[in-house]
Design an enzyme around this catalytic site. Sequence first.
Site, PDB file in Angstrom:
ATOM      1  N   ASP A   1     -51.258   6.191  -2.298  1.00 25.75           N
ATOM      2  CA  ASP A   1     -50.400   6.849  -1.320  1.00 25.75           C
ATOM      3  C   ASP A   1     -49.074   6.097  -1.237  1.00 25.75           C
ATOM      4  OD1 ASP A   1     -50.905   4.580   0.205  1.00 25.75           O
ATOM      5  OD2 ASP A   1     -52.167   5.595   1.680  1.00 25.75           O
TER       6      ASP A   1
ATOM      7  N   SER B   1     -54.076  -2.928   6.137  1.00 21.82           N
ATOM      8  CA  SER B   1     -54.683  -1.741   5.532  1.00 21.82           C
ATOM      9  C   SER B   1     -55.096  -1.941   4.080  1.00 21.82           C
ATOM     10  CB  SER B   1     -53.717  -0.558   5.624  1.00 21.82           C
ATOM     11  OG  SER B   1     -52.462  -0.885   5.052  1.00 21.82           O
TER      12      SER B   1
ATOM     13  N   HIS C   1     -50.338   2.083  -0.726  1.00 22.85           N
ATOM     14  CA  HIS C   1     -51.545   1.398  -1.191  1.00 22.85           C
ATOM     15  C   HIS C   1     -51.897   1.703  -2.646  1.00 22.85           C
ATOM     16  CE1 HIS C   1     -51.887   2.181   3.199  1.00 22.85           C
ATOM     17  NE2 HIS C   1     -52.156   0.884   3.200  1.00 22.85           N
TER      18      HIS C   1
END
Length: 375
Positions: free
Chosen positions: A339, A49, A342
């Site tokens: 978040d 991600s 990240h």
Amino acid sequence: MKINDMKKMSIHIGGYVLIAAVMVSVILQQPELVTGQARVPAMFVLGDSLVEVGNNNFLPIIARANYLPYGIDLNFRPTGRFSNGLNFIDLLARLVNITSPPPFADPTTSGNRILGGVNYASAAAGILDESGQNYGSRFSMNQQMVNLQTTLSQLRTMMSPQAYTDYLSRSLVILVFGSNDYINNYLMPNLYSSSFRYRPPEFAYLLLNQYARQLLALYSLGLRKIFIPGLAPLGCIPNQRATGVAPPDRCVDNVNKILGTFNEGLKSLVDQLNQRLPGAIYVYGNTYSSIGDILNNPVAYGFTVVDRACCGVGRNQGQITCLPFQTPCLNRSQYVFWDAFHPTQAANSILARRAFYGPPSDAYPVNVQQMTLLH
């Protein structure tokens, strides 16, 4: 707040306090966008991600970022990037002066659109096939390699054999793996048995052996320029701070300590590959020290918040990651973390520049700018 030094790491984060002013001035004075001719013909991105651009939008998985406030600083367009704006790969692509490659799973990623490269990254993906399976279907590292070969088969039909060989040898490959093998495997004993079966060094060697096979496979496919960032200090992300294991003003030191064998081993692997494979240019990215420098010297980089997420729920805004239509912080450029897992676009920008312009302590044995010039 200081991150404890990792016993087996050759780079000790605490030492960066003394040279922070010099490093910041060197990195931040570099131009944001390189103009002119593209430095490489294509960029192929494999990872998780941290570098995904939307593959999971097309997969049956809950690990997605296709809703606001993700993309709030991309004209309120959630694209599947796990960021308020651009991620590391978008910003590195700018420095290389190419368009950030499109997601492999997008049906429109075909024909001439693949000539500039493709992004195969998938949130929750790990080096091990099992890592991240708690989120649902995703492209693991092994599956991403299969997807890459699908693209290369298409590209082979689009140019002459010699042009294809030259194209691959000059293209840039980025691999960002390992975080989910810890966060969504080894550090989740209630769902995975790996921490019962392997001591931390043994687990790191398991990951490195799997990684080495695919790094060798890239060379056998004809790719030569390969950038491999190591693991960040995962014990400092809001998700891990939110466990409450460490005092409020500290990272989870035990998590950071178990990463040393992997990072040190990956750097050693880069040396071995460069020595044994003619024409190979493998580069190790020292993400641990780059993030550590930011966390140890936040004001020098323009940050004021290092211990919690801009968007999230619970302790450190990291117990539950950013929810659909949740109101994020307003001063996003002052947060290191977007978040629970990240970095913000602001932090990603620094990481990209350190990879591109940085000294051997950031990118070893050469930086990305230098590797694009080597043949």
